[in-house]
Design a protein around this motif. Structure first.
Motif, PDB file in Angstrom:
ATOM      1  N   VAL A  95       0.865  -1.181   0.000  1.00  0.00           N
ATOM      2  CA  VAL A  95       0.000   0.000   0.000  1.00  0.00           C
ATOM      3  C   VAL A  95       0.901   1.230   0.000  1.00  0.00           C
ATOM      4  O   VAL A  95       1.665   1.455   0.940  1.00  0.00           O
ATOM      5  CB  VAL A  95      -0.937   0.008   1.228  1.00  0.00           C
ATOM      6  CG1 VAL A  95      -1.706   1.321   1.309  1.00  0.00           C
ATOM      7  CG2 VAL A  95      -1.904  -1.159   1.149  1.00  0.00           C
ATOM      8  N   ARG A  96       0.806   2.012  -1.057  1.00  0.00           N
ATOM      9  CA  ARG A  96       1.716   3.147  -1.269  1.00  0.00           C
ATOM     10  C   ARG A  96       1.053   4.433  -0.789  1.00  0.00           C
ATOM     11  O   ARG A  96       0.253   5.041  -1.484  1.00  0.00           O
ATOM     12  CB  ARG A  96       2.090   3.221  -2.745  1.00  0.00           C
ATOM     13  CG  ARG A  96       2.897   2.026  -3.199  1.00  0.00           C
ATOM     14  CD  ARG A  96       2.807   1.711  -4.682  1.00  0.00           C
ATOM     15  NE  ARG A  96       3.288   2.774  -5.532  1.00  0.00           N
ATOM     16  CZ  ARG A  96       3.432   2.674  -6.852  1.00  0.00           C
ATOM     17  NH1 ARG A  96       3.134   1.541  -7.450  1.00  0.00           N
ATOM     18  NH2 ARG A  96       3.855   3.691  -7.555  1.00  0.00           N
ATOM     19  N   LEU A  97       1.418   4.876   0.412  1.00  0.00           N
ATOM     20  CA  LEU A  97       0.800   6.063   1.005  1.00  0.00           C
ATOM     21  C   LEU A  97       1.499   7.361   0.621  1.00  0.00           C
ATOM     22  O   LEU A  97       1.023   8.429   0.977  1.00  0.00           O
ATOM     23  CB  LEU A  97       0.777   5.936   2.537  1.00  0.00           C
ATOM     24  CG  LEU A  97      -0.134   4.859   3.118  1.00  0.00           C
ATOM     25  CD1 LEU A  97      -0.104   4.913   4.646  1.00  0.00           C
ATOM     26  CD2 LEU A  97      -1.570   5.027   2.615  1.00  0.00           C
ATOM     27  N   GLY A  98       2.619   7.272  -0.084  1.00  0.00           N
ATOM     28  CA  GLY A  98       3.328   8.497  -0.432  1.00  0.00           C
ATOM     29  C   GLY A  98       3.516   8.734  -1.913  1.00  0.00           C
ATOM     30  O   GLY A  98       4.081   9.753  -2.316  1.00  0.00           O
ATOM     31  N   THR A  99       3.041   7.826  -2.754  1.00  0.00           N
ATOM     32  CA  THR A  99       3.333   7.876  -4.187  1.00  0.00           C
ATOM     33  C   THR A  99       2.682   9.073  -4.867  1.00  0.00           C
ATOM     34  O   THR A  99       1.481   9.285  -4.749  1.00  0.00           O
ATOM     35  CB  THR A  99       2.863   6.577  -4.866  1.00  0.00           C
ATOM     36  OG1 THR A  99       3.611   5.488  -4.331  1.00  0.00           O
ATOM     37  CG2 THR A  99       3.062   6.634  -6.366  1.00  0.00           C
ATOM     38  N   GLY A 100       3.475   9.822  -5.610  1.00  0.00           N
ATOM     39  CA  GLY A 100       3.004  11.040  -6.262  1.00  0.00           C
ATOM     40  C   GLY A 100       2.531  10.812  -7.683  1.00  0.00           C
ATOM     41  O   GLY A 100       3.020  11.476  -8.616  1.00  0.00           O
ATOM     42  N   GLU A 101       1.597   9.914  -7.865  1.00  0.00           N
ATOM     43  CA  GLU A 101       0.994   9.719  -9.174  1.00  0.00           C
ATOM     44  C   GLU A 101      -0.448   9.261  -8.989  1.00  0.00           C
ATOM     45  O   GLU A 101      -0.851   8.878  -7.884  1.00  0.00           O
ATOM     46  CB  GLU A 101       1.773   8.708 -10.007  1.00  0.00           C
ATOM     47  CG  GLU A 101       1.810   7.310  -9.441  1.00  0.00           C
ATOM     48  CD  GLU A 101       2.664   6.359 -10.267  1.00  0.00           C
ATOM     49  OE1 GLU A 101       2.081   5.619 -11.078  1.00  0.00           O
ATOM     50  OE2 GLU A 101       3.893   6.359 -10.091  1.00  0.00           O
ATOM     51  N   LEU A 102      -1.205   9.312 -10.065  1.00  0.00           N
ATOM     52  CA  LEU A 102      -2.607   8.947  -9.988  1.00  0.00           C
ATOM     53  C   LEU A 102      -2.773   7.430  -9.917  1.00  0.00           C
ATOM     54  O   LEU A 102      -2.042   6.681 -10.562  1.00  0.00           O
ATOM     55  CB  LEU A 102      -3.365   9.471 -11.214  1.00  0.00           C
ATOM     56  CG  LEU A 102      -3.536  10.985 -11.320  1.00  0.00           C
ATOM     57  CD1 LEU A 102      -4.179  11.342 -12.649  1.00  0.00           C
ATOM     58  CD2 LEU A 102      -4.364  11.523 -10.158  1.00  0.00           C
ATOM     59  N   SER A 103      -3.776   7.010  -9.145  1.00  0.00           N
ATOM     60  CA  SER A 103      -4.163   5.613  -9.084  1.00  0.00           C
ATOM     61  C   SER A 103      -4.629   5.151 -10.458  1.00  0.00           C
ATOM     62  O   SER A 103      -5.131   5.940 -11.265  1.00  0.00           O
ATOM     63  CB  SER A 103      -5.281   5.444  -8.061  1.00  0.00           C
ATOM     64  OG  SER A 103      -5.821   4.149  -8.104  1.00  0.00           O
ATOM     65  N   GLU A 104      -4.467   3.868 -10.705  1.00  0.00           N
ATOM     66  CA  GLU A 104      -4.867   3.297 -11.993  1.00  0.00           C
ATOM     67  C   GLU A 104      -6.336   3.589 -12.299  1.00  0.00           C
ATOM     68  O   GLU A 104      -6.705   3.841 -13.450  1.00  0.00           O
ATOM     69  CB  GLU A 104      -4.617   1.787 -11.985  1.00  0.00           C
ATOM     70  CG  GLU A 104      -4.743   1.112 -13.337  1.00  0.00           C
ATOM     71  CD  GLU A 104      -3.600   1.460 -14.272  1.00  0.00           C
ATOM     72  OE1 GLU A 104      -3.838   1.507 -15.497  1.00  0.00           O
ATOM     73  OE2 GLU A 104      -2.480   1.698 -13.782  1.00  0.00           O
ATOM     74  N   ASP A 105      -7.188   3.560 -11.260  1.00  0.00           N
ATOM     75  CA  ASP A 105      -8.619   3.776 -11.500  1.00  0.00           C
ATOM     76  C   ASP A 105      -8.969   5.242 -11.719  1.00  0.00           C
ATOM     77  O   ASP A 105     -10.120   5.566 -12.021  1.00  0.00           O
ATOM     78  CB  ASP A 105      -9.453   3.198 -10.353  1.00  0.00           C
ATOM     79  CG  ASP A 105      -9.093   3.810  -9.010  1.00  0.00           C
ATOM     80  OD1 ASP A 105      -7.942   4.225  -8.828  1.00  0.00           O
ATOM     81  OD2 ASP A 105      -9.969   3.869  -8.128  1.00  0.00           O
ATOM     82  N   LEU A 106      -8.004   6.146 -11.585  1.00  0.00           N
ATOM     83  CA  LEU A 106      -8.230   7.562 -11.894  1.00  0.00           C
ATOM     84  C   LEU A 106      -7.714   7.933 -13.283  1.00  0.00           C
ATOM     85  O   LEU A 106      -7.950   9.054 -13.748  1.00  0.00           O
ATOM     86  CB  LEU A 106      -7.549   8.452 -10.847  1.00  0.00           C
ATOM     87  CG  LEU A 106      -8.097   8.361  -9.414  1.00  0.00           C
ATOM     88  CD1 LEU A 106      -7.328   9.302  -8.495  1.00  0.00           C
ATOM     89  CD2 LEU A 106      -9.584   8.686  -9.385  1.00  0.00           C
ATOM     90  N   LEU A 107      -7.011   7.016 -13.924  1.00  0.00           N
ATOM     91  CA  LEU A 107      -6.485   7.290 -15.265  1.00  0.00           C
ATOM     92  C   LEU A 107      -7.555   6.979 -16.314  1.00  0.00           C
ATOM     93  O   LEU A 107      -8.251   5.967 -16.214  1.00  0.00           O
ATOM     94  CB  LEU A 107      -5.239   6.444 -15.523  1.00  0.00           C
ATOM     95  CG  LEU A 107      -4.048   6.704 -14.600  1.00  0.00           C
ATOM     96  CD1 LEU A 107      -2.922   5.724 -14.894  1.00  0.00           C
ATOM     97  CD2 LEU A 107      -3.556   8.136 -14.726  1.00  0.00           C
TER      98      LEU A 107
END
Length: 481
Positions: A121-133
């Motif tokens: 579980v990536r709580l700091g990742t600075g990119e959009l989740s797959e389901d937001l793309l």
């Protein structure tokens, strides 16, 4: 094992067999510990006398690759290149250490590896989740017909003209005046920073950056022997009253800033602070790199106009990107700057990669031209706002008394100050072992070791709920409460 020796070759059969087995070992197909077929089986397989196989195996045993006995059979015991080569192999570690480009910080290397582990579980990742793309819309763009057919060839040095025209029109909506001739298409804003560090700044120079700053987490400037000088921030952004003193004291060549939904703090520079920043930098003749990749990710009201929208003296190099809004995989960003600067950066870019992907540039232009990008942003803002609200709720539920934070008005990040006594390296390691990946504050400045950058953009809502609860429990254990 379909290989057969060449009986017409001048190379003796036992040598051919030996080299084949050696190849199997060195390629890792027969790893250390592998039990190879018996002498009788190999002789039958290769249609040779058993004595031929025995000779080949004896040579490999003598070279230290195989070990055999009458009971256990013959096994691979070594695959060392030192044993295979006539001369010692190159010492690649010395080559690696001799390179001039700085390696990532060890914690960032750990993060980069952990991001692709299953179940993290990536709580700091600075990119959009797959389901937001917008994957389905992207498919329809490539499937549908268009008057603007894309090319599979190279683009011109500044990038696809169709895309640059679309960007020039689109940026007018942000108050940024640009023409296709003073826009350069780059492979994300990080490449823009790299081109600037190589093409516009002498080695040994200094630049002013916010403290903390995303720029500390990458080494594009440091690898070119350029020093980063941190300027303190408050809730409204960089403290402009310090700029003149720091510029003079460190002989700074330019200022780098993320005024809109800052990375990592999420801060939004106020209108008054932007005006003051432009006034001071104009008086000082201090150029500005404005990194504006989060501009469109506001939740309730649009942010103030970019610095570039109030730039009559061409002081600002303006960076934008689709990575945070549309697709990080497109690798499309841009620089808006005076033409001589764009020409210089374009020349360096052509020397480094000969241009960004022509297909990606065409797709980005189609998103803008068809109005799909603006429609996507409306939905994306709504989704991100929901995730921000959930994350703030989880912070309130689990972290009250252990942490402090400000609620961002947009972007990806909440900058969380840990207010209990915890060793952050231990927290990072324990969390990773529990399946939670964090971005500790030390990535963004050595003096922000008691902070975490929490991103609500990547983890799905159920992952956020689980991850934040588990993180809070870990912190309580480490704090002894």
């Amino acid at each position: 094992m379909n290989w057969k020796p060449d009986f017409s070759s001048e190379i003796p059969l036992y040598v051919q067999i030996k080299e084949f087995i050696k190849t199997k070992i060195t390629l890792g197909e027969w790893s250390v510990g592998t039990k190879i077929p018996s002498q009788r089986a190999l002789a039958a397989l290769y249609n040779v006398n058993r004595s031929t196989v025995v000779t080949a195996l004896h040579d490999l045993i003598a070279e230290g690759l195989l070990e055999g006995n009458t009971k256990g059979g013959t096994r691979v015991v070594n695959n060392s290149w030192n044993l295979l080569a006539a001369a010692p192999p190159p010492d690649w570690s010395s080559y690696v250490q001799a390179g001039t480009y700085y390696p990532n910080q060890p914690v960032i290397q750990n993060i980069n590896r952990a991001e692709f582990q299953q179940g993290i579980v990536r709580l700091g990742t600075g990119e959009l989740s797959e389901d937001l793309l917008p994957s389905e819309q992207m498919k329809s763009i490539f499937a549908g017909s268009s008057m603007n057919a894309f090319s599979l060839g190279y683009e011109e040095p500044k990038g696809n003209l169709y895309l640059r025209k679309q960007l020039a029109d689109y940026l007018q909506g942000r108050g940024v005046s640009a023409s296709p001739s003073n826009i350069l298409i780059v492979s994300g804003s990080l490449q823009a920073l790299q081109l600037i560090s190589m093409g516009l700044l002498p080695r040994g120079s200094s630049i002013l950056v916010e403290k903390p700053s995303y720029l500390y987490s990458v080494h594009v400037f440091q690898s070119n022997n350029i020093k980063l000088v941190g300027l303190p921030m408050d809730e409204q952004g960089v403290q402009t009253n310090l700029i003149s003193r720091y510029k003079e004291g460190y002989h700074a060549s330019l200022l780098y800033t993320i005024p809109t939904f800052h990375n990592p703090t999420g801060a939004l520079m106020s209108e008054a602070r932007r005006q003051e920043l432009m006034r001071i930098c104009t008086n000082e003749g201090l150029p500005i790199i404005e990194d504006d990749v989060y501009n469109e990710l506001w939740f309730d009201t649009p942010p103030p106009l970019p610095l570039k929208a109030r730039d009559p003296h061409a002081l600002v190099l303006y960076l934008g990107s689709f990575s945070k809004t549309l697709s990080p995989g497109l690798r499309i960003g841009w620089v808006v700057a005076p033409e001589p600067v764009i020409d210089r950066l374009a020349d360096i870019k052509m020397q480094s990669d000969y241009g960004s992907s022509s297909i990606s540039q065409w797709a980005a232009a189609e998103w803008l031209q068809r109005g799909l990008y603006q429609e996507h942003l409306v939905s994306l803002r709504d989704q991100l706002k929901r995730r921000r609200d959930l994350t703030v709720q989880l912070l309130t539920t689990y972290f009250t008394g252990m942490a402090a934070w400000h609620v961002p008005a947009g972007g990806f990040y909440i900058w969380v100050e840990i207010t209990v006594e915890i060793k952050m390296q231990v927290l990072f390691e324990r969390a990773l072992k529990a399946g939670i990946l964090l971005n500790p504050g030390t990535i963004y400045h050595r003096q922000t070791g008691n902070y975490l950058r929490i991103s609500y953009a990547y983890a799905k809502p159920d992952e956020l709920e689980w991850g934040m609860a588990q993180l809070a429990a870990l912190m309580k254990q480490l704090a002894g409460t």
